[in-house]
Design a protein around this motif. Structure first.
Motif, PDB file in Angstrom:
ATOM      1  N   LEU A 109       0.802  -1.218   0.000  1.00  0.00           N
ATOM      2  CA  LEU A 109       0.000   0.000   0.000  1.00  0.00           C
ATOM      3  C   LEU A 109       0.833   1.264   0.000  1.00  0.00           C
ATOM      4  CD1 LEU A 109      -2.932  -0.921   2.429  1.00  0.00           C
ATOM      5  CD2 LEU A 109      -2.849  -1.075  -0.064  1.00  0.00           C
ATOM      6  N   LEU A 110       2.035   1.201   0.566  1.00  0.00           N
ATOM      7  CA  LEU A 110       2.862   2.399   0.676  1.00  0.00           C
ATOM      8  C   LEU A 110       3.993   2.440  -0.341  1.00  0.00           C
ATOM      9  CD1 LEU A 110       3.131   2.844   4.552  1.00  0.00           C
ATOM     10  CD2 LEU A 110       1.548   3.929   2.954  1.00  0.00           C
ATOM     11  N   LYS A 111       3.917   1.595  -1.370  1.00  0.00           N
ATOM     12  CA  LYS A 111       4.959   1.590  -2.396  1.00  0.00           C
ATOM     13  C   LYS A 111       4.357   1.962  -3.735  1.00  0.00           C
ATOM     14  CE  LYS A 111       8.855  -1.089  -4.175  1.00  0.00           C
ATOM     15  NZ  LYS A 111       9.614  -2.343  -4.085  1.00  0.00           N
ATOM     16  N   ASN A 112       5.029   2.888  -4.416  1.00  0.00           N
ATOM     17  CA  ASN A 112       4.593   3.321  -5.738  1.00  0.00           C
ATOM     18  C   ASN A 112       5.804   3.267  -6.658  1.00  0.00           C
ATOM     19  OD1 ASN A 112       3.281   4.389  -7.921  1.00  0.00           O
ATOM     20  ND2 ASN A 112       3.351   6.500  -7.193  1.00  0.00           N
ATOM     21  N   GLY A 113       5.909   2.195  -7.434  1.00  0.00           N
ATOM     22  CA  GLY A 113       7.091   1.995  -8.254  1.00  0.00           C
ATOM     23  C   GLY A 113       8.308   1.776  -7.376  1.00  0.00           C
ATOM     24  N   ASP A 114       9.319   2.612  -7.549  1.00  0.00           N
ATOM     25  CA  ASP A 114      10.542   2.502  -6.749  1.00  0.00           C
ATOM     26  C   ASP A 114      10.494   3.366  -5.502  1.00  0.00           C
ATOM     27  OD1 ASP A 114      11.625   0.777  -8.607  1.00  0.00           O
ATOM     28  OD2 ASP A 114      12.472   2.409  -9.814  1.00  0.00           O
ATOM     29  N   VAL A 115       9.393   4.075  -5.297  1.00  0.00           N
ATOM     30  CA  VAL A 115       9.286   4.987  -4.160  1.00  0.00           C
ATOM     31  C   VAL A 115       8.526   4.312  -3.021  1.00  0.00           C
ATOM     32  CG1 VAL A 115       8.453   7.234  -3.372  1.00  0.00           C
ATOM     33  CG2 VAL A 115       9.268   6.957  -5.734  1.00  0.00           C
TER      34      VAL A 115
END
Length: 324
Positions: free
Chosen positions: A13-19
């Motif tokens: 839930l707290l990961k967006n791609g490499d971020v």
């Protein structure tokens, strides 16, 4: 094991791609809110682009002082078109009356807080500053406010009229034909003939002898999703407007208007949306395309070719037909 499962949920839930974001507040702060969910955003967006023929029908209804019955598939932008008319003609805040199966005509005319007034009368013996005047407990609602406007016409949206009781449309016709309605609580007053009553758009108007007469017939937009038909007498007194399904070039403009994102007419996601919409007889709303384009722009899924998009399980949920 339980901690591992929690960590898995958090990481997804707290990961967006490499971020990777530290917490949900961090994520929500750094990822902009979609324009249609940014409640503080006063910028007006267009979700439907009317054709010249549709605009001519609206113009005719304004000239004839007739309500407009707008039909079409869910999500085309029937309600949004009413907002756009109010903005384009500079007629102030759109007056909105949402119809349910329990709605009655009086709900749209005025409200009277009889219990609140009774409580005020009981408390006024101890506090002389408490008002017990009847006008303090009366308020004109959407249709009542539209009829009471003295300076210029209002735009009134009567949303999802097809959900109403069978008698409501004919009751509406009676009000439109007569051009006035009466407030029984004010008609009974003996000590004064004129009172100042608040409207639902926070104005105050003078009502004499309990009668609210229409000075400027409002621009009335009534929407229907086609859940039931209306009587010939009702349809005869309205101008009917069937909204068209936005085509590819219009969808490109709608995406740009709402999201500020330029997409090409050959965009694979756009092509996939149109293909899916055709398969399910237009039972997919334009909003669903906006959802998909927005999520792609935030890296929730990657831009892919047509065949890969067909296998995307998230897109399958986003483009789920509105009618099975």
């Amino acid at each position: 094991k339980q901690m591992n499962e929690i960590e898995i949920i958090k990481n997804v839930l707290l990961k967006n791609g490499d971020v990777e974001y530290e917490n949900i507040s961090d994520l929500l702060t750094k990822i902009p809110t979609p324009p249609w969910r940014a409640y503080a955003n006063t910028t007006k967006k267009v979700k439907y682009i009317p054709t010249s023929d549709e605009l001519e029908t609206i113009k005719a209804a304004i000239y004839l002082r007739r309500p407009i019955l707008i039909t079409g598939k869910p999500g085309l932008g029937k309600s949004t078109l009413a907002k756009d008319i109010a903005i384009a003609l500079d007629l102030g805040e759109l007056l909105h009356w949402q119809i349910t199966t329990e709605t009655v005509l009086e709900d749209a005319l005025y409200s009277y807080d009889a219990i609140g007034r009774l409580q005020a009368v009981q408390l006024s013996d101890k506090d002389s500053d408490i008002s017990i005047e009847i006008e303090s407990f009366l308020k004109l609602q959407a249709l009542g406010t539209a009829f009471a406007s003295k300076e210029k016409p209002k735009v009134l949206l009567i949303d999802e009229l097809d959900k109403s009781d069978t008698d409501l449309p004919n009751s509406l016709l009676h009000i439109f034909e007569e051009g006035y309605f009466e407030i029984a609580e004010l008609k009974r007053l003996k000590n004064k003939t004129s009172v100042a009553v608040e409207t639902c758009d926070n104005q105050t108007i003078e009502i004499t002898n309990g009668k609210v007469s229409c000075t400027h017939f409002p621009i009335v937009i009534m929407t229907s999703n086609g859940e039931r038909d209306f009587s010939p007498a009702f349809k005869r007194r309205c101008l009917h407007l069937e909204l068209h399904t936005p085509q590819k070039d219009e969808l490109v403009k709608i995406v740009k208007s709402n999201l500020g994102i330029d997409i090409d007419a050959k965009d694979e996601l756009l092509e996939f949306f149109i293909d899916k919409r055709t398969q399910v007889n237009d039972n997919i709303a334009t909003d669903q395309l906006l959802n998909a384009v927005y999520l792609r722009s935030k890296g929730i899924f990657e831009n892919s070719d047509f065949e890969t998009l067909k296998q995307n399980k998230l897109l399958e949920k986003i483009f789920k037909p509105l009618v099975d």
